[in-house]
Design a protein around this motif. Structure first.
Motif, PDB file in Angstrom:
ATOM      1  N   MET A   4     -12.372  38.260 101.766  1.00 29.36           N
ATOM      2  CA  MET A   4     -13.680  38.569 102.359  1.00 29.36           C
ATOM      3  C   MET A   4     -14.377  37.293 102.819  1.00 29.36           C
ATOM      4  N   GLN A   5     -14.293  36.254 101.987  1.00 28.36           N
ATOM      5  CA  GLN A   5     -14.933  34.988 102.346  1.00 28.36           C
ATOM      6  C   GLN A   5     -14.317  34.419 103.618  1.00 28.36           C
ATOM      7  N   SER A   6     -12.998  34.500 103.717  1.00 33.61           N
ATOM      8  CA  SER A   6     -12.312  34.009 104.912  1.00 33.61           C
ATOM      9  C   SER A   6     -12.754  34.784 106.150  1.00 33.61           C
ATOM     10  N   LYS A   7     -12.841  36.121 106.022  1.00 38.19           N
ATOM     11  CA  LYS A   7     -13.292  36.946 107.148  1.00 38.19           C
ATOM     12  C   LYS A   7     -14.723  36.600 107.530  1.00 38.19           C
ATOM     13  N   MET A   8     -15.582  36.407 106.517  1.00 35.06           N
ATOM     14  CA  MET A   8     -16.986  36.083 106.785  1.00 35.06           C
ATOM     15  C   MET A   8     -17.091  34.739 107.488  1.00 35.06           C
ATOM     16  N   GLU A   9     -16.294  33.756 107.031  1.00 35.13           N
ATOM     17  CA  GLU A   9     -16.330  32.444 107.674  1.00 35.13           C
ATOM     18  C   GLU A   9     -15.888  32.554 109.128  1.00 35.13           C
ATOM     19  N   THR A  10     -14.854  33.348 109.370  1.00 37.66           N
ATOM     20  CA  THR A  10     -14.371  33.531 110.736  1.00 37.66           C
ATOM     21  C   THR A  10     -15.457  34.155 111.593  1.00 37.66           C
ATOM     22  N   VAL A  11     -16.104  35.192 111.069  1.00 43.22           N
ATOM     23  CA  VAL A  11     -17.170  35.861 111.810  1.00 43.22           C
ATOM     24  C   VAL A  11     -18.336  34.905 112.029  1.00 43.22           C
ATOM     25  N   GLN A  12     -18.729  34.191 110.957  1.00 40.73           N
ATOM     26  CA  GLN A  12     -19.869  33.287 111.081  1.00 40.73           C
ATOM     27  C   GLN A  12     -19.562  32.139 112.035  1.00 40.73           C
ATOM     28  N   LEU A  13     -18.343  31.591 111.938  1.00 38.77           N
ATOM     29  CA  LEU A  13     -18.015  30.452 112.781  1.00 38.77           C
ATOM     30  C   LEU A  13     -17.867  30.843 114.238  1.00 38.77           C
TER      31      LEU A  13
ATOM     32  N   ASP B 255     -18.538  27.386 115.104  1.00 36.91           N
ATOM     33  CA  ASP B 255     -17.243  26.714 115.066  1.00 36.91           C
ATOM     34  C   ASP B 255     -17.269  25.456 115.939  1.00 36.91           C
ATOM     35  N   THR B 256     -17.818  25.591 117.123  1.00 34.82           N
ATOM     36  CA  THR B 256     -17.913  24.450 118.033  1.00 34.82           C
ATOM     37  C   THR B 256     -18.796  23.360 117.435  1.00 34.82           C
ATOM     38  N   LEU B 257     -19.903  23.762 116.844  1.00 38.93           N
ATOM     39  CA  LEU B 257     -20.841  22.785 116.282  1.00 38.93           C
ATOM     40  C   LEU B 257     -20.279  22.062 115.061  1.00 38.93           C
ATOM     41  N   THR B 258     -19.417  22.706 114.327  1.00 41.24           N
ATOM     42  CA  THR B 258     -18.942  22.108 113.073  1.00 41.24           C
ATOM     43  C   THR B 258     -17.533  21.514 113.177  1.00 41.24           C
ATOM     44  N   LYS B 259     -16.955  21.503 114.372  1.00 41.22           N
ATOM     45  CA  LYS B 259     -15.620  20.896 114.529  1.00 41.22           C
ATOM     46  C   LYS B 259     -15.639  19.423 114.148  1.00 41.22           C
ATOM     47  N   ASP B 260     -16.683  18.731 114.530  1.00 44.94           N
ATOM     48  CA  ASP B 260     -16.822  17.317 114.191  1.00 44.94           C
ATOM     49  C   ASP B 260     -17.975  17.181 113.204  1.00 44.94           C
ATOM     50  N   THR B 261     -17.649  16.928 111.949  1.00 44.14           N
ATOM     51  CA  THR B 261     -18.697  16.837 110.914  1.00 44.14           C
ATOM     52  C   THR B 261     -19.394  15.479 110.917  1.00 44.14           C
ATOM     53  N   ASN B 262     -18.973  14.593 111.823  1.00 41.35           N
ATOM     54  CA  ASN B 262     -19.609  13.272 111.886  1.00 41.35           C
ATOM     55  C   ASN B 262     -20.717  13.198 112.925  1.00 41.35           C
TER      56      ASN B 262
ATOM     57  N   PHE C 239     -25.026  17.871 114.666  1.00 41.25           N
ATOM     58  CA  PHE C 239     -24.916  19.314 114.439  1.00 41.25           C
ATOM     59  C   PHE C 239     -23.819  19.644 113.431  1.00 41.25           C
ATOM     60  N   GLY C 240     -22.756  18.864 113.437  1.00 35.60           N
ATOM     61  CA  GLY C 240     -21.694  19.068 112.456  1.00 35.60           C
ATOM     62  C   GLY C 240     -22.223  18.916 111.039  1.00 35.60           C
ATOM     63  N   ARG C 241     -23.060  17.899 110.834  1.00 42.49           N
ATOM     64  CA  ARG C 241     -23.669  17.704 109.501  1.00 42.49           C
ATOM     65  C   ARG C 241     -24.726  18.775 109.228  1.00 42.49           C
ATOM     66  N   MET C 242     -25.501  19.113 110.250  1.00 38.57           N
ATOM     67  CA  MET C 242     -26.590  20.079 110.086  1.00 38.57           C
ATOM     68  C   MET C 242     -26.066  21.450 109.628  1.00 38.57           C
ATOM     69  N   PHE C 243     -24.934  21.876 110.190  1.00 36.66           N
ATOM     70  CA  PHE C 243     -24.405  23.208 109.889  1.00 36.66           C
ATOM     71  C   PHE C 243     -23.155  23.177 109.002  1.00 36.66           C
ATOM     72  N   SER C 244     -22.947  22.070 108.292  1.00 40.19           N
ATOM     73  CA  SER C 244     -21.759  21.926 107.448  1.00 40.19           C
ATOM     74  C   SER C 244     -21.822  22.775 106.177  1.00 40.19           C
ATOM     75  N   GLY C 245     -22.990  23.271 105.856  1.00 43.63           N
ATOM     76  CA  GLY C 245     -23.151  24.026 104.615  1.00 43.63           C
ATOM     77  C   GLY C 245     -23.852  23.196 103.554  1.00 43.63           C
TER      78      GLY C 245
END
Length: 120
Positions: free
Chosen positions: A59-68, A86-93, A96-102
């Motif tokens: 379920m977590q994997s499905k939710m991450e896919t949907v959310q990303l 997904d686009t925003l978090t591809k680069d965590t450096n 936006f990557g840091r902002m939406f990293s969790g």
């Protein structure tokens, strides 16, 4: 008479030892049965936890896919941009990557967009 008393004492000790050993054997058997029952309960619990963990992970994997893959709207200096998480978090450096990293919990505006001010 002393020999008879001694034999009587030895007989009593032998009898008490026999009763004691039978009691120990009986309690040991009961204890082993209790252990077997406890093991069955634990095995069932482990199986249940394993199934629930697998279900949760799926379920977590499905939710991450949907959310990303879900669209997200950014309000950057008053201009709206739509992209995917997904686009925003591809680069965590990047910002936006840091902002939406969790790690952070950005709060959306009333319209659901995420505001970021920009200079110039």
């Amino acid at each position: 008479a002393k020999g008879g008393e001694w034999q009587k004492t030895v007989g009593n000790v032998e009898n008490e030892t026999k009763v004691f050993l039978e009691d120990v054997e009986s309690k040991t058997k009961a204890f082993l049965e209790d252990l077997k029952s406890a093991k069955l309960v634990l095995d069932e619990s482990i199986e249940t936890i394993s199934i629930k963990t697998k279900t949760y992970e799926e379920m977590q994997s499905k939710m991450e896919t949907v959310q990303l893959s879900s669209p997200i709207t950014l309000n950057i200096g008053g201009k709206l941009f739509t992209t995917s998480l997904d686009t925003l978090t591809k680069d965590t450096n990047n910002f936006f990557g840091r902002m939406f990293s969790g790690f952070y919990e950005p709060k959306p505006l009333k319209d659901g967009s995420y505001f970021t001010d920009r200079d110039g």
